[in-house]
Design an enzyme around this catalytic site. Structure first.
Site, PDB file in Angstrom:
ATOM      1  N   TYR A 164       0.822  -1.214   0.000  1.00  0.00           N
ATOM      2  CA  TYR A 164       0.000   0.000   0.000  1.00  0.00           C
ATOM      3  C   TYR A 164       0.857   1.267   0.000  1.00  0.00           C
ATOM      4  CZ  TYR A 164      -2.976   3.800   1.565  1.00  0.00           C
ATOM      5  OH  TYR A 164      -3.616   5.011   1.659  1.00  0.00           O
ATOM      6  N   HIS A 194      -3.359  16.277  -2.873  1.00  0.00           N
ATOM      7  CA  HIS A 194      -3.734  16.417  -1.465  1.00  0.00           C
ATOM      8  C   HIS A 194      -3.488  17.833  -0.935  1.00  0.00           C
ATOM      9  CE1 HIS A 194      -4.278  12.206  -1.735  1.00  0.00           C
ATOM     10  NE2 HIS A 194      -4.182  11.918  -0.452  1.00  0.00           N
ATOM     11  N   ASN A 307       1.957  11.837   5.864  1.00  0.00           N
ATOM     12  CA  ASN A 307       1.081  10.978   6.661  1.00  0.00           C
ATOM     13  C   ASN A 307       1.448  11.047   8.141  1.00  0.00           C
ATOM     14  OD1 ASN A 307      -0.028   7.500   6.387  1.00  0.00           O
ATOM     15  ND2 ASN A 307      -1.123   9.349   6.851  1.00  0.00           N
ATOM     16  N   GLU A 529     -12.038   5.872   5.039  1.00  0.00           N
ATOM     17  CA  GLU A 529     -11.615   6.601   6.248  1.00  0.00           C
ATOM     18  C   GLU A 529     -12.887   7.064   6.945  1.00  0.00           C
ATOM     19  OE1 GLU A 529      -9.071   9.519   4.488  1.00  0.00           O
ATOM     20  OE2 GLU A 529      -7.685   7.996   3.724  1.00  0.00           O
TER      21      GLU A 529
END
Length: 657
Positions: A164, A194, A307, A529
């Site tokens: 991932y 993002h 992240n 999420e």
């Protein structure tokens, strides 16, 4: 050959100069010529000769004389703006001028370093990094961990393993496998897409904290970033090249994706960036002006940069440190008010608080005794009402240890959570070099700092709530035995009437801000999420609540000092007289009405800079040393000798007391 970066109507132009004898006016005309050349309609101008303009530095906004030679007026690679006559001030020149940018008007590049290892950063360290007091370097151990972590990523790519975020898409696209030749593009696309935050940018101080904290987390060696890239990021931090990071957009899981993406966007040379040298400009120009190259992202590195919970946590660090500072100074302000209102110190008796031994309560009661003990610090004001018939005071005076005390304990609880979060790996997936594998988990979820900062806002607010009631008692002649609103010739003068209204307004606003953001959750990313923390708002509103608390206590501090004026020639205790003298060094007594807002700001600044604590702390600590059996350092917000050493504060001798 000198080169200048010139801003004209929203565009940045690189203008080389072959002859340093040329003038500022030439630079402006050449920049306008290049601007017109790039516009199909010539930018609305017939020719360069039709344009009248001013030229100013981006840093400091200083206007330049068009006749000055470039070699005298500007440095090589300096950033300037051409302001065309008739235009409104360019809204894009400084996108939402950062609040507090004055902090960098006297910026000096630090000489000292903090060694980051990912394990030992403190809230104090991070705040100092934000203020620009230190540069960063990695410890040798951290470097080795980072290298070993990267080796795992390189092995995954070489073996074409499906993992991932490394060889797959993100979120809902986690099952989409990406071709090897697209892995670098994947990381750049991640950062660009993002970067979708909105609102004002973080001020430089907060952006430095955010960047420093992300570096610290990467230094743990669980993110898979290469040592080469991490050192590039550190170089940008050390040069104070700070990306444009909008304050809104994070839901606090999966981490603070939007703000950290904006942070990463600047690091790869895109978007806007700020430095003390350039002000706001395109990131590629700012980096070039500092001799730095944009980061070229390798597989996994975009994800490694964005992240985590660093936005929530870095703002939380500032919140905790400011809360600690105002909490201990609130005790001093309240003690001064109690003196002015001729209150009794009996409620702070050691034996009372030993029967309810909360750490914060005991510490606050001790501070009150250390400031008000008339046997230790004779007070003429206290002596003047020694034999009055009052046996107890209102709760806002008598219950300060209980109310202020739980605030201290709340801060200690939150500081513990934030400190753990500072030194935690919050990526996904995690790279375990010792096992040679990556594991997906949920450490990016911001629930811990979100809940803690909601709690902090609720706790610290009470200092403002009780302070506002004390301001009411000071201003109300039926409660204070002082002139109404603390001013002579009431009616002609209004005194502190509306200052009290301001305090009431701030307290009321805090009541809404104290509603916990972390009780909310909205499903995002196509329900992959499906539970989030809303920690970004928890952190931002905690800072707003704390600022309001500081402002309310600034008003109380001014009101208490004004009350002293009506009790003269009587004097209070020595430490409280020192506090009074400090306030009077920046705000004169209120003889008749005048513009009050600057006085409130001056008092607020004293509290922000902890000046009130600095003048009173030596007396508190002296008292502690003489009463060790009854007082131990009980709270993380208690005064520390380390703080005294850093500030080089002299503890008074006995005869001074």
């Amino acid at each position: 050959m000198p080169r200048y970066t010139v801003h004209v109507r929203g565009e940045w132009l690189a203008v080389p100069c072959q002859d340093a004898q040329l003038t500022v006016g030439w630079l402006g005309r050449e920049a306008v010529r290049r601007y017109i050349k790039n516009k199909p309609d010539n930018g609305g101008f017939g020719s360069v000769d039709d344009v009248h303009f001013l030229v100013r530095r981006c840093k400091g906004l200083g206007l330049l004389d068009n006749g000055d030679r470039l070699e005298v007026a500007l440095e090589d690679n300096e950033f300037v703006e051409v302001v065309i006559e008739g235009d409104a001030m360019s809204p894009d020149f400084i996108p939402s001028q950062p609040e507090g940018v004055y902090l960098y008007s006297k910026y000096r590049e630090p000489e000292k370093y903090i060694d980051l290892d990912g394990d030992s950063l403190t809230t104090e360290d991070l705040v100092n990094l934000g203020k620009g007091h230190y540069k960063i370097k990695l410890t040798p151990t951290a470097e080795k961990r980072v290298q070993k972590s990267r080796e795992v990523i390189d092995s995954i790519i070489k073996e074409k393993t499906v993992v991932y975020g490394i060889t797959t898409g993100f979120g809902k696209f986690a099952r989409t496998v990406i071709p090897i030749n697209k892995l670098q593009e994947l990381q750049v696309n991640l950062v660009r897409s993002h970067s979708s935050g909105v609102g004002k940018p973080l001020i430089p101080e907060r952006c430095r904290m955010l960047l420093a904290l992300r570096i610290n987390v990467l230094a743990k060696g669980y993110s898979g970033i290469s040592l080469e890239t991490l050192k590039q990021v550190i170089e940008m931090f050390n040069a104070s090249c700070l990306p444009y990071v909008p304050e809104k957009g994070t839901v606090g899981a999966s981490g603070d994706l939007a703000p950290l993406s904006h942070l990463a966007l600047g690091l790869i040379g895109e978007g806007k960036m700020w430095s003390p040298k350039s002000g706001w400009a395109d990131a590629k120009y700012v980096l070039e002006a500092h001799g730095l190259k944009p980061v070229i992202l390798k597989p996994k590195e975009g994800l490694a940069l964005i992240n985590g919970t660093q936005m929530i946590t870095s703002l939380g660090c500032e919140a905790v440190e400011r809360a600690s500072a105002i909490a201990r100074q609130a005790d001093i302000v309240a003690a001064l008010t109690l003196e002015v209102l001729k209150g009794t110190t009996k409620a702070f008796d050691t034996d009372i608080h030993a029967l309810r031994p909360h750490r914060g309560q005991i510490e606050v009661a001790f501070r009150f005794r250390s400031l008000l003990d008339s046997d230790h610090h004779p007070s003429e004001i206290a002596e003047s009402h020694r034999f009055c018939d009052r046996v107890q005071d209102a709760y806002t005076l008598r219950c300060c240890p209980q109310v202020h005390g739980v605030v201290n304990d709340t801060i200690a609880f939150v500081k513990n959570i934030i400190t753990i979060e500072l030194n935690s790996a919050t990526d996904n997936p995690m790279v375990f070099a010792n096992r040679g594998e990556t594991i997906s988990g949920g450490n990016f979820h911001g629930e811990y700092p979100a809940k803690a900062l909601d709690y902090l806002a609720i706790g610290i607010h009470e200092l403002a709530a009780i302070s506002e009631r004390r301001i009411e008692r000071l201003c109300n002649p039926s409660l204070s035995e002082l002139p109404a609103f603390l001013v002579a010739e009431g009616g002609l003068n209004s005194g502190f009437m509306i200052a009290h209204c301001t305090a009431a307004a701030l307290v009321s606003e805090n009541k809404a801000l104290c509603h916990p953001s972390s009780v909310d959750s909205l499903s995002t990313s196509a329900a992959t999420e499906d539970h989030v923390s809303m920690g970004g708002w928890a952190a931002r509103k905690a800072l707003r609540v704390i600022e309001h608390v500081e402002q309310v206590l600034a008003i109380e501090l001014l009101a208490a000092c004004q009350g002293i004026e009506f009790l003269r020639p009587l004097k209070t205790t020595t430490p409280l007289e020192k506090v009074y003298d400090l306030v009077r060094s920046v705000v004169r007594p209120w003889i008749k009405d005048r513009f009050m807002a600057p006085d409130i700001e001056a008092a607020h600044r004293l509290l922000l800079e902890q000046k009130v604590w600095e003048v009173a702390a030596p007396y508190i600590e002296k008292y502690r040393m003489e009463h060790i059996p009854e007082s131990r350092p009980l709270s993380p917000t208690a005064f520390s000798l380390k703080f005294l050493h850093k500030k080089s504060t002299k503890i008074p001798e006995t005869e001074d007391l």
